[in-house]
Motif scaffolding. Structure first.
Motif, short mmCIF file in Angstrom:
data_model
loop_
_atom_site.label_atom_id
_atom_site.label_comp_id
_atom_site.label_asym_id
_atom_site.label_seq_id
_atom_site.Cartn_x
_atom_site.Cartn_y
_atom_site.Cartn_z
N HIS A 1 0.83 -1.21 0.00
CA HIS A 1 0.00 0.00 0.00
C HIS A 1 0.87 1.26 0.00
N LEU A 2 1.92 1.27 0.80
CA LEU A 2 2.80 2.44 0.85
C LEU A 2 3.57 2.62 -0.45
N LEU A 3 3.89 1.51 -1.11
CA LEU A 3 4.64 1.59 -2.37
C LEU A 3 3.84 2.19 -3.51
N GLN A 4 2.53 2.29 -3.35
CA GLN A 4 1.69 2.87 -4.40
C GLN A 4 1.94 4.36 -4.58
N SER A 5 2.54 4.99 -3.58
CA SER A 5 2.83 6.43 -3.65
C SER A 5 4.34 6.62 -3.71
N THR A 6 4.82 7.35 -4.70
CA THR A 6 6.26 7.60 -4.79
C THR A 6 6.77 8.35 -3.56
N LEU B 1 4.99 -3.90 14.83
CA LEU B 1 5.30 -3.32 13.53
C LEU B 1 4.07 -3.28 12.64
N ALA B 2 3.26 -4.33 12.67
CA ALA B 2 2.05 -4.36 11.84
C ALA B 2 1.09 -3.25 12.22
N VAL B 3 0.91 -3.02 13.51
CA VAL B 3 -0.01 -1.96 13.96
C VAL B 3 0.52 -0.59 13.58
N ARG B 4 1.80 -0.35 13.79
CA ARG B 4 2.37 0.96 13.48
C ARG B 4 2.40 1.22 11.98
N ALA B 5 2.72 0.20 11.21
CA ALA B 5 2.75 0.38 9.75
C ALA B 5 1.36 0.65 9.20
N ALA B 6 0.36 -0.06 9.73
CA ALA B 6 -1.01 0.18 9.27
C ALA B 6 -1.49 1.56 9.70
N ALA B 7 -1.09 2.01 10.89
CA ALA B 7 -1.45 3.37 11.33
C ALA B 7 -0.83 4.41 10.41
N THR B 8 0.37 4.13 9.93
CA THR B 8 1.01 5.03 8.98
C THR B 8 0.21 5.13 7.69
N GLY C 1 -14.41 0.90 2.90
CA GLY C 1 -14.08 0.74 1.50
C GLY C 1 -12.70 1.27 1.16
N HIS C 2 -12.08 2.03 2.08
CA HIS C 2 -10.73 2.50 1.83
C HIS C 2 -9.74 1.47 2.39
N PRO C 3 -8.76 1.04 1.61
CA PRO C 3 -7.86 -0.02 2.06
C PRO C 3 -7.04 0.33 3.29
N ALA C 4 -6.69 1.60 3.48
CA ALA C 4 -5.89 1.97 4.66
C ALA C 4 -6.66 1.70 5.94
N GLY C 5 -7.94 2.05 5.96
CA GLY C 5 -8.75 1.77 7.15
C GLY C 5 -8.88 0.28 7.39
#
Length: 370
Positions: free
Chosen positions: A263-268, A314-321, A334-338
């Motif tokens: 998910h983070l890699l989708q944004s440069t 790490l999983a919790v912090r990365a998802a919070a990011t 419907g938003h993948p980050a949530g």
């Protein structure tokens, strides 16, 4: 074609694993069938067609799978990869599918002539995905387990409420644990069809993994013949084995981290952050898997728990990011980050033990220490 989970990062599937026929088939199904509708599945619920697709690609035969002798792979490596991929792409479907694993393990571990009979009766249909059980037994760790077993002629009478049953309405049977008056544990395979004495009761909706069709289920004096019962053992022995197994970091958490990195890699703008998350997760994964492969069960419990808690943190912090960088849109269904954030929280309690709870809390709150 969509890329595989973690592609281009330290969490990418190694080439030897990618070449394994079962891994390749499951990954293809995950990427082409499950991933495109993952957000819808999380809200509307896992459809039976997803389980059909997993049966067709051989995923239900994972527990007894043997990689090719010349591949250099172990069954455990293949199993981990399959769980990681499915948990990364569609956690709701992964969790419903994985409910068959306790029965598969029980069949493979059953000893003696009775074990041979049980395997011959149930294992072929289970591995083909024709038998689709769910499971309920974590409550056996509670001081007063809510499901009991009473010996009757030719079998057992099982009664009580299973607090959490995943895949209700999709499963055709329930592999359930119950406690005898002698504080022993028995496991039985109970039919879930109408008129079988197994019924769902009202329960609160889940704010995480609500697409998994999870319900509280009552067994109302269900009679189970001996042919559907798996042995007996002291409950204290079962609890010890359960705690030992669940001290280790679970592959699904590393699947979650693959999804977060993707998910983070989708944004440069956040590509480097995604790569760093993947590198840290890969290092933890190597430690955790190496420890499990190198030590007998029960040894190194403190280090196992430390690594599992570190992966969860790490999983919790990365998802919070992911939520933070998405902004207000992330709080909309419907938003993948949530969704990633809710699923990361789910992993905190999945297969949780008292020792893990303490270690996870200690790590999550470490920054508060003076």
């Amino acid at each position: 074609m969509q890329s595989n989970p973690g592609a281009g990062t330290a969490l990418a599937t190694p080439s030897a694993l990618a070449a394994d026929p079962l891994v390749a088939a499951v990954t293809r199904t995950a990427v082409e069938v499950l991933r495109p509708v993952a957000e819808h599945t999380a809200r509307a619920g896992v459809p039976a067609s997803h389980l059909d697709a997993l049966a067709a690609c051989g995923a239900y035969g994972l527990t007894g799978y043997e990689p090719a002798a010349d591949s250099g792979l172990t069954p455990r490596q293949v199993s981990r990869e399959v769980h990681e991929v499915l948990a990364a792409v569609d956690p709701s479907t992964w969790f419903v599918w994985t409910q068959h694993v306790p029965l598969a393990k029980g069949l493979l571990l059953a000893a003696g002539p009775e074990g041979e009979r049980l395997r011959g009766t149930w294992l072929p249909a289970l591995e083909r995905g024709e038998l689709r059980p769910t499971a309920g037994f974590a409550f056996l760790r509670h001081p007063r387990p809510p499901v009991t077993a009473e010996r009757v002629p030719g079998g057992w009478r099982i009664a009580g409420r299973v607090p959490w049953v995943t895949g209700w309405g999709l499963a055709d049977s329930l592999f359930v644990g119950a406690v005898t008056t002698e504080d022993e544990v028995v496991f039985a395979l109970v039919d879930c069809g109408p008129g079988k004495g197994v019924e769902a009761v009202a329960g609160a909706p889940l704010w995480a993994m609500d697409g998994t069709h999870t319900a509280a289920v009552e067994l109302r004096d269900v009679r189970v013949p001996d042919a559907r019962v798996w042995g007996r053992r002291p409950r204290a022995d079962w609890i010890r084995a359960y705690d030992e197994e669940n001290a280790d970091a679970q592959p699904a958490v590393f699947g979650q981290l693959r999804a977060t990195a993707d998910h983070l890699l989708q944004s440069t703008e956040y590509e480097e952050l995604g790569l760093r998350v993947a590198r840290r997760a890969a290092a933890l994964r190597a430690e955790a898997y190496g420890l499990r492969d190198g030590l007998p069960p029960g040894e190194g419990a403190g280090e196992r728990l430390r690594l599992r808690a570190a992966a969860l943190d790490l999983a919790v912090r990365a998802a919070a990011t992911c939520v933070a960088v998405a902004g207000g849109r992330a709080v909309q269904y419907g938003h993948p980050a949530g969704r990633l954030a809710r699923e990361a929280q789910f992993h905190l309690i999945q297969a949780q033990t008292g020792a893990l709870r303490a270690e996870t809390a200690r790590r999550l709150l470490a920054d508060l220490e003076d």
